[in-house]
Enzyme design. Structure first.
Site, PDB file in Angstrom:
ATOM      1  N   ASP A 159       0.839  -1.188   0.000  1.00  0.00           N
ATOM      2  CA  ASP A 159       0.000   0.000   0.000  1.00  0.00           C
ATOM      3  C   ASP A 159       0.883   1.250   0.000  1.00  0.00           C
ATOM      4  O   ASP A 159       1.847   1.348   0.768  1.00  0.00           O
ATOM      5  CB  ASP A 159      -0.895  -0.021   1.243  1.00  0.00           C
ATOM      6  CG  ASP A 159      -1.789   1.183   1.338  1.00  0.00           C
ATOM      7  OD1 ASP A 159      -2.674   1.337   0.480  1.00  0.00           O
ATOM      8  OD2 ASP A 159      -1.609   1.983   2.294  1.00  0.00           O
ATOM      9  N   GLU A 162       1.761  -0.438  -4.971  1.00  0.00           N
ATOM     10  CA  GLU A 162       0.832   0.636  -5.309  1.00  0.00           C
ATOM     11  C   GLU A 162       1.738   1.862  -5.469  1.00  0.00           C
ATOM     12  O   GLU A 162       2.186   2.427  -4.470  1.00  0.00           O
ATOM     13  CB  GLU A 162      -0.202   0.848  -4.207  1.00  0.00           C
ATOM     14  CG  GLU A 162      -1.210   1.910  -4.571  1.00  0.00           C
ATOM     15  CD  GLU A 162      -2.198   2.202  -3.442  1.00  0.00           C
ATOM     16  OE1 GLU A 162      -3.383   2.422  -3.734  1.00  0.00           O
ATOM     17  OE2 GLU A 162      -1.783   2.220  -2.268  1.00  0.00           O
TER      18      GLU A 162
END
Length: 718
Positions: free
Chosen positions: A350, A384
């Site tokens: 993330d 990401e």
């Protein structure tokens, strides 16, 4: 309790050796560390406090003989409370061990959790002296033993992977065939009905939304909502107990391992969505639960000329300081633990851009440490590739061996099928593996993780049913969530019984699914999209732990047809190596050669030239993939061959007559997929004849070749 021994500084955390437990904790700026032992999870106060007697290179440590797995513990850490200088030590606050392999219980919100006096006009500058122990989860000493049997990592090559993003709880919570006592748990995901569904669908990996122990934000609890997605990590080694059948003394660890073992036995990999960019402690007004009280100045990135405050590259209030060697060690140790002890197969990071931010001109060593690690360099690494800080959008800039969520793929594919102008040229690049993004630094098409939807945003059905977000259930007056969704409701906002609109929505969903699985790169499908799951237009359902987010397994003929269509697409992709190449297409195979491995065609059957690519009204294109001349080999070095495939895309409003290519040997074309009439597979079209591509539809045709075993049509199994 016998007296504590000096113990050892490594390994960090609490480790049982069969005769006792060694405790080791990092804090560079502490003056004293106390180990707190609890009789049970319900005990509001510790049974005893023991000073860790030794400090070696900022590691505080001690060994307690006779202690056993299941022991509950925490820490109290002494040092200066000087927020203006970046220090927030407060021994009145019980702290979680950042290396704890399990936590018992969850946060119970109370003002004592804050290191300062809540309500004081001086806010965080005044120390708070209320004891937080009754409200903090206990760390657990875990027995690491587990019978893995003959478990092996499936080691599925990334170019052959089909990733399925799911939420452990949401996937099984309403599944009628999963036993009620298992629904919403690791054991539920490992149950026979759940695994049978995954196998039948054809996915090769599940990507689990965060399962690290996370914080349920106070503002959500006050609204009677939940941090459903889990992007507020507190324990980077601890599987969250809320997804376990039993977890009082760390039983969630064995249940998670059993889940991985069962998925591996079915040939399915496990990828974890991990959140190392920040923690759940928030900004300077957040609670003191772990890192802030252990050593705030080491664990967090602080504002250089105002260390009372935090550098916030994540939008959550803080950013983990991976430029500090001990903090970077925490991240690496956590990753290695999940691979070596929990047997997971990879990670999706993330806001990974935050992890690679350096200090000044000095880059972060994160990339190099991962690349040189003999364990981590061999698993799937998916970034990401962005955060909210300056220069935060890094799509295409991560080095090998990193794969990336390709946000440019998502945005362009949505725009193309919505019918926006001037999208065809970029669309051609995106579905061919985004060579412009990944070829320059030695990466391959499969380093592009292609997705049309993800957990964050509209579901596939909502993408074709709503022009605007509808997030009122989140309690933020519809201010949260992205306003730029590139969605199209096909004429009516929300549910409709109008047959024409309903059919157009189904066709658009088929278009998106077909594009995803026919594209070069690694496809990621969000759980439920294959059944047309809706969230009622909520594009930010992070706080909806209820049927808004859970998969709906109610029998539905429409859902069954879409599921069958998705199965066919995944099977088609698996059957044709042409659709999941390891290398980029070349175009002309040699300088001046008339033989191509890929050609782009206009509806008149001619190759598309620069002028037409630059035409903003171009919405119908053909893609010819020549499997006869593939320059690829398999794992044994043998040449790989395939059919010649022709994929026709029409994102316009009108039917387009498309002249099929005329080959010297006068073959026939076989229709494998047509998203307009769903049952139009297996039809033979004479070469050079015209195939009418219906408005907003996609067609796949295969040329009959000398490899008949590859050219048999796929039949719908609905």
């Amino acid at each position: 309790m016998s007296s504590i021994w000096p113990g050892k500084p490594y390994p960090l955390g609490a480790h049982w050796d069969g005769e006792g437990v060694n405790f080791a904790l990092f804090s560079a700026h502490a003056s004293r560390v106390e180990l707190c032992l609890f009789a049970d999870a319900a005990s509001p106060r510790e049974l005893t406090r023991i000073v860790l007697p030794e400090r070696t290179e900022d590691i505080w440590h001690g060994y307690l003989p006779g202690l056993a797995p299941g022991q509950l513990y925490g820490y109290r850490v002494y040092g200066p409370y000087q927020p203006a200088h970046g220090h927030r030590f407060n021994p009145h606050k019980l702290l979680i061990d950042p290396y704890a392999y399990a936590l018992s219980g969850v946060i119970a919100w109370d003002n004592s959790l804050y290191g300062y006096r809540v309500g004081s006009p001086y806010t965080d500058l005044t120390i708070g002296k209320r004891d937080s122990a009754p409200y903090v989860p206990r760390s657990v000493v875990v027995d690491p033993r587990f019978d893995w049997g003959d478990d092996r990592h499936p080691n599925i090559p990334l170019h052959e992977s089909v990733i399925y993003e799911l939420h452990v709880k949401g996937f099984t919570m309403q599944h009628p065939d999963v036993p009620k006592e298992l629904r919403g748990t690791y054991a539920g995901l490992a149950s026979k009905p759940a695994i049978a569904y995954l196998k039948d669908l054809g996915v090769t990996a599940v990507e689990l939304l965060p399962i690290h122990h996370f914080l349920n934000d106070q503002f959500l609890v006050e609204r009677e909502l939940t941090n459903y997605w889990g992007y507020q990590s507190l324990g980077f080694f601890a599987p969250d107990p809320r997804y376990a059948r039993k977890s009082g003394r760390g039983e969630q660890v064995a249940e998670f391992k059993q889940m991985v073992k069962q998925l591996h036995a079915a040939g399915i990999e496990v990828i974890l969505d991990v959140v190392y960019n920040h923690t759940g402690e928030g900004n300077q007004l957040g609670p003191t639960i772990a890192f802030r009280g252990l050593d705030n100045a080491s664990y967090y990135r602080l504002v250089p000329d105002g260390p009372r405050y935090y550098m916030d590259y994540t939008g959550t209030g803080n950013s983990l300081n991976t430029t500090n060697p001990r903090v970077l060690q925490l991240v690496i140790d956590s990753l290695r633990y999940w691979v070596t002890e929990m047997h997971v197969d990879g990670f999706r990071f993330d806001l990974a851009r935050t992890l690679v931010r350096g200090e000044g001109d000095r880059p972060s060593p994160f990339f190099d440490v991962i690349k040189l690690d003999p364990v981590l360099s061999r698993v799937k690494l998916i970034a990401e590739p962005w955060d909210v800080g300056p220069d935060g959008y890094w799509v295409g800039r991560f080095p090998s061996p990193w794969a990336e969520w390709n946000g440019k793929y998502r945005d362009n594919v949505r725009k193309f099928w919505k019918g926006d102008g001037a999208q065809a040229a970029e669309f051609a690049s995106r579905i061919m593996g985004s060579m412009d993004l990944y070829r320059h630094n030695g990466r391959r098409p499969y380093h592009s993780i292609n997705f049309v939807t993800a957990h964050d945003g509209f579901t596939l059905r909502d993408l074709v049913s709503y022009n605007e977000k509808h997030n009122s259930a989140n309690g933020e007056e519809n201010r949260d969530g992205d306003n730029h969704n590139n969605s199209w409701n096909c004429g009516v906002e929300g549910p409709t019984e109008e047959p024409v609109i309903s059919e157009m929505r189904l066709r658009q969903m088929r278009n998106f699914l077909a594009t995803l699985f026919l594209s070069q790169g690694t496809p990621m499908l969000v759980a439920g999209d294959e059944r047309g799951r809706t969230q009622g237009g909520n594009n930010n359902a992070y706080c909806q732990d209820n049927p808004i987010s859970w998969l709906d397994w109610t029998p539905d003929p429409e859902a069954d047809l879409l599921l069958a269509f998705t199965r066919r697409l995944i099977a088609l992709r698996r059957k044709h190596p042409l659709l999941h190449r390891r290398n980029f297409f070349q175009g002309p195979l040699h300088p001046g050669s008339a033989e191509y491995d890929v050609e782009w065609l206009s509806p008149d059957g001619q190759e598309i030239g620069p002028g037409l690519w630059n035409n903003s009204e171009l919405r119908c294109i053909g893609l010819l993939l020549n499997g006869r001349v593939m320059k690829e080999v398999d794992e044994q070095g043998q040449p790989v061959h395939d059919d010649v495939l022709l994929i026709l895309f029409n994102a316009g409003h009108d039917p387009i007559p498309f002249i099929l290519p005329d080959w010297p040997d006068d073959p026939s074309w076989e229709v494998l997929v047509d998203t307009a009439p769903v049952d139009a597979d297996g039809t033979v079209q004479p070469t050079s004849e015209v195939y009418v591509v219906q408005p907003r539809s996609l067609v796949v045709l295969a040329e009959r070749t000398r490899f008949p075993e590859l050219s048999a049509p796929l039949k719908d199994d609905a």
